[in-house]
Write a protein that holds these residues in place. Structure first.
Motif, PDB file in Angstrom:
ATOM      1  N   ALA A   1       1.029  -0.635   4.376  1.00 12.40           N
ATOM      2  CA  ALA A   1       2.030   0.134   3.633  1.00 12.40           C
ATOM      3  C   ALA A   1       1.854   1.630   3.887  1.00 12.40           C
ATOM      4  CB  ALA A   1       1.925  -0.179   2.150  1.00 12.40           C
TER       5      ALA A   1
ATOM      6  N   ALA B   1       1.069  -1.980  -1.103  1.00  8.80           N
ATOM      7  CA  ALA B   1       1.832  -3.041  -0.456  1.00  8.80           C
ATOM      8  C   ALA B   1       3.013  -3.440  -1.327  1.00  8.80           C
ATOM      9  CB  ALA B   1       0.930  -4.246  -0.210  1.00  8.80           C
TER      10      ALA B   1
ATOM     11  N   TYR C   1       6.823  -0.282   1.740  1.00  4.74           N
ATOM     12  CA  TYR C   1       5.770   0.308   0.905  1.00  4.74           C
ATOM     13  C   TYR C   1       6.377   0.621  -0.453  1.00  4.74           C
ATOM     14  CZ  TYR C   1       8.232   4.529   2.308  1.00  4.74           C
ATOM     15  OH  TYR C   1       9.211   5.459   2.535  1.00  4.74           O
TER      16      TYR C   1
END
Length: 461
Positions: free
Chosen positions: A236, A302, A317
């Motif tokens: 992310a 994440a 993200y």
């Protein structure tokens, strides 16, 4: 005392649409902000529109005198595209006279102007053709840049092309804070690509102009901070860095779009339409310096429920709410000065130690009249503390070898802020909207005067 380099630039930043006023006067045509306010005034705080800005068009001499009073040696603002070229082709001579007088006033008072070309103020005539979604916008912007260099290149030696291009991309095409307020990531990527190419062609026009000076771009970039070192959070962080930091910084400084970003867009069916010669144009038209706007860190984790292909950045993200954060409650933004050191190291280690400066840093606070003393001065000690904490970290970066040449606050005089109007105030001077835009210095302005006089400040023991 923390001392800064000789000839360090101390100043502030603003923009034409947020300060000039006279939004549909003196030959200026409409921008997206003028039209959006006409269409939907209820979206704007207290129905404060582009005509309600701080009237620099009439008060620029007073403003420059006030800059000098607090020791500023530089100031970054912008030219209004819709004022200089109301139809995109023909010069507005009154605009030329205004800007030349304004810039000369700064020079006569020892204040270096840093002039930006685009600060979110898309001309309506171009928006009607699709704005940045239309490839024609790239050539239109290049012509505007060429015109600005011709008209003001004898006065201005420091130029930038765009302020925070990621903002007009995100806010206009993902999050509905700017016109056209649509939600479409594919269109957002195309807008971003055309913005990049507009920047590139403006740099090319600058090189071809032969005028003396440097050209850069103002970016709101910083390394992302991941929630953890787990692989999903690191992925992310990587996606965030590619989209939010490297997307403009790599082409501007290194002359190429990151391969990782191209692959990320390919995987998610987001690749923009390009032209064959673009890669070479990007390579050949890098910048002389970078401006970095920093207000808050970007913390990511994440995504909880990612979609493939991604429909929004949050599919790649998600924002992470760090539990130990210090917060500015008026904006809901985290205060994290350490990031300025991290930015300084990023510029040194990853971007050839290119010259750069802090082009914006600031603290917006609502209802500042609560903090007036008996003389009417706003005692904004919180802003002074904010500046000190950030300058301490910036100084660390400079001592470690980062090539930073200046620090600009947002902003010099309280200004209008898009949909937020005057909800939050940022200036060294307050503006009384009910009393002919009267300017009054705040405590932070007097402190800044001492800072600039000493080229540094005493650390607290």
């Amino acid at each position: 005392m923390l001392k800064f380099p000789k000839e360090f630039l101390w100043g502030a930043a603003a923009s034409a649409p947020q300060t000039e006023g006279h939004s549909l006067m003196n030959g200026k045509s409409a921008t997206t902000w003028d039209k959006w306010f006409e269409i939907s005034p209820e979206k704007f705080n207290d129905k404060q529109g582009p005509s309600d800005t701080s009237n620099t068009y009439e008060l620029y001499r007073e403003d420059v005198a006030n800059m000098k009073k607090i020791g500023m040696n530089s100031y970054r603002t912008s030219i209004s595209w819709a004022r200089l070229l109301p139809d995109g082709q023909h010069l507005n001579n009154e605009a030329v006279e205004f800007y030349r007088a304004y810039f000369q006033e700064m020079l006569d008072n020892g204040i270096k102007p840093i002039i930006n070309l685009f600060h979110f103020d898309m001309p309506w005539w171009l928006m009607e053709k699709g704005g940045w979604e239309n490839r024609e916008s790239v050539d239109d912007f290049a012509f505007y840049a060429k015109t600005a260099f011709e008209q003001f290149g004898d006065l201005i030696t420091e130029w930038t092309t765009f302020n925070e291009p990621m903002v007009h991309i995100e806010c206009g095409y993902l999050y509905k804070f700017h016109y056209p307020a649509v939600v479409d990531m594919k269109r957002a990527v195309q807008v971003g690509y055309h913005t990049l190419m507009a920047h590139v062609l403006a740099v090319k026009e600058f090189r071809n102009s032969g005028i003396n000076g440097r050209i850069g771009i103002i970016l709101n970039v910083l390394p992302a901070y991941g929630r953890s070192d787990e692989s999903a959070d690191l992925q992310a962080k990587k996606a965030s860095d590619l989209i939010n930091t490297q997307s403009f910084l790599d082409p501007a400084v290194l002359g190429k779009i990151p391969a990782g970003l191209i692959e990320l867009f390919r995987q998610n069916n987001l690749l923009p339409v390009t032209e064959v010669e673009d890669t070479e144009l990007i390579k050949m038209n890098t910048v002389d310096f970078i401006g970095i706007n920093y207000y808050q860190p970007r913390r990511v984790k994440a995504p909880t429920n990612p979609k493939v292909p991604a429909e929004m950045p949050e599919d790649l993200y998600e924002p992470y709410d760090w539990p130990d954060k210090k917060i500015n409650p008026y904006r809901g933004w985290e205060i994290y000065p350490r990031a300025l050191f991290d930015i300084a190291m990023m510029m040194k280690d990853k971007y050839r130690n290119i010259p750069w400066y802090v082009s914006e840093n600031g603290m917006g606070v609502a209802d500042e009249s609560r903090f007036k003393d008996d003389s009417g001065m706003i005692k904004d000690q919180y802003r002074i503390d904010f500046i000190k904490e950030h300058l301490e970290q910036l100084h660390r970066g400079i001592e470690a070898g980062s090539n930073c040449f200046g620090y600009h606050m947002w902003t010099f005089v309280d200004c209008w802020s898009w949909l937020n109007g005057y909800r939050n105030r940022y200036g060294f001077y307050s503006v009384d909207l009910d009393n002919n835009y009267q300017r009054t210095v705040k405590k932070s302005g007097l402190w800044f005067k001492e800072l600039t006089k000493n080229n540094g400040f005493e650390l607290e023991k």
